[in-house]
Design a protein around this motif. Structure first.
Motif, short mmCIF file in Angstrom:
data_model
loop_
_atom_site.label_atom_id
_atom_site.label_comp_id
_atom_site.label_asym_id
_atom_site.label_seq_id
_atom_site.Cartn_x
_atom_site.Cartn_y
_atom_site.Cartn_z
N ASN A 207 12.57 3.89 6.30
CA ASN A 207 12.62 2.84 7.31
C ASN A 207 11.75 3.16 8.53
O ASN A 207 11.23 2.25 9.15
CB ASN A 207 14.06 2.61 7.78
N PHE A 208 11.60 4.42 8.86
CA PHE A 208 10.94 4.78 10.11
C PHE A 208 9.53 5.31 9.96
O PHE A 208 8.80 5.38 10.95
CB PHE A 208 11.80 5.77 10.90
N VAL A 209 9.11 5.72 8.77
CA VAL A 209 7.75 6.22 8.56
C VAL A 209 6.87 5.06 8.10
O VAL A 209 7.16 4.43 7.08
CB VAL A 209 7.73 7.36 7.51
N PRO A 210 5.80 4.76 8.85
CA PRO A 210 4.94 3.64 8.47
C PRO A 210 4.28 3.86 7.11
O PRO A 210 3.92 4.97 6.75
CB PRO A 210 3.87 3.62 9.57
N PHE A 211 4.15 2.78 6.36
CA PHE A 211 3.51 2.75 5.05
C PHE A 211 4.27 3.54 3.98
O PHE A 211 3.74 3.78 2.92
CB PHE A 211 2.06 3.24 5.11
N PHE A 212 5.48 3.96 4.25
CA PHE A 212 6.26 4.69 3.25
C PHE A 212 7.34 3.80 2.64
O PHE A 212 7.55 3.84 1.43
CB PHE A 212 6.88 5.94 3.88
N GLY A 213 7.99 3.00 3.45
CA GLY A 213 9.03 2.12 2.94
C GLY A 213 8.61 0.66 2.96
O GLY A 213 8.99 -0.12 2.11
N TYR A 214 7.83 0.30 3.98
CA TYR A 214 7.35 -1.08 4.11
C TYR A 214 5.83 -1.05 4.12
O TYR A 214 5.21 -0.35 4.93
CB TYR A 214 7.85 -1.71 5.41
N PRO B 140 2.58 -3.23 4.79
CA PRO B 140 2.11 -4.51 5.32
C PRO B 140 0.96 -5.08 4.50
O PRO B 140 -0.04 -4.41 4.26
CB PRO B 140 1.66 -4.16 6.74
N VAL B 141 1.13 -6.31 4.05
CA VAL B 141 0.10 -7.03 3.30
C VAL B 141 -0.06 -8.39 3.98
O VAL B 141 0.73 -9.31 3.72
CB VAL B 141 0.48 -7.20 1.82
N GLY B 142 -1.05 -8.50 4.85
CA GLY B 142 -1.22 -9.73 5.60
C GLY B 142 -0.02 -9.98 6.49
O GLY B 142 0.44 -9.09 7.20
N PRO B 143 0.54 -11.19 6.42
CA PRO B 143 1.72 -11.49 7.25
C PRO B 143 3.04 -11.01 6.64
O PRO B 143 4.09 -11.15 7.24
CB PRO B 143 1.70 -13.02 7.34
N LEU B 144 2.98 -10.42 5.45
CA LEU B 144 4.20 -9.98 4.76
C LEU B 144 4.36 -8.47 4.83
O LEU B 144 3.40 -7.74 5.02
CB LEU B 144 4.14 -10.39 3.28
N ASN B 145 5.58 -8.01 4.66
CA ASN B 145 5.87 -6.58 4.52
C ASN B 145 6.54 -6.38 3.16
O ASN B 145 7.68 -6.76 2.96
CB ASN B 145 6.81 -6.08 5.62
N LEU B 146 5.82 -5.77 2.23
CA LEU B 146 6.40 -5.45 0.93
C LEU B 146 7.25 -4.20 1.09
O LEU B 146 6.90 -3.29 1.84
CB LEU B 146 5.30 -5.21 -0.10
N THR B 147 8.35 -4.13 0.39
CA THR B 147 9.26 -3.00 0.51
C THR B 147 9.32 -2.19 -0.79
O THR B 147 9.23 -2.74 -1.87
CB THR B 147 10.67 -3.46 0.91
N THR B 148 9.43 -0.89 -0.63
CA THR B 148 9.63 0.00 -1.77
C THR B 148 11.01 0.66 -1.69
O THR B 148 11.36 1.46 -2.55
CB THR B 148 8.56 1.09 -1.82
N ILE B 149 11.78 0.30 -0.67
CA ILE B 149 13.08 0.92 -0.46
C ILE B 149 14.07 0.52 -1.56
O ILE B 149 14.95 1.31 -1.92
CB ILE B 149 13.64 0.57 0.93
N HIS B 150 13.90 -0.66 -2.11
CA HIS B 150 14.84 -1.10 -3.15
C HIS B 150 14.78 -0.19 -4.37
O HIS B 150 15.77 -0.05 -5.08
CB HIS B 150 14.56 -2.56 -3.54
#
Length: 66
Positions: free
Chosen positions: A24-31, A33-43
């Motif tokens: 959640n807190f490290v950029p580009f690790f959990g979320y 950013p792709v344009g206006p969206l944030n893809l998540t890998t936390i799931h």
């Protein structure tokens, strides 16, 4: 269930929760950013926790994310 098994499951829950908090807190690790969206890998972490620990403990880990 003996104490050793309970302790092991508690440690696994804590480990998965710590991984989610870091994601959640490290950029580009959990979320991602792709344009206006944030893809998540936390799931993926929550799914692995639910498979390894079962649905009850997986729900606890998912609650940390949610």
């Amino acid at each position: 269930m003996d104490n050793k098994n309970k302790t092991f499951r508690s440690v696994l829950i804590a480990l998965f929760c710590a991984i989610i908090i870091v994601q959640n807190f490290v950029p580009f690790f959990g979320y991602i950013p792709v344009g206006p969206l944030n893809l998540t890998t936390i799931h993926v972490t929550v799914i692995i926790a639910a498979i390894v620990l079962g649905p009850r403990d997986g729900a606890i880990v998912g609650g940390v994310w949610g």
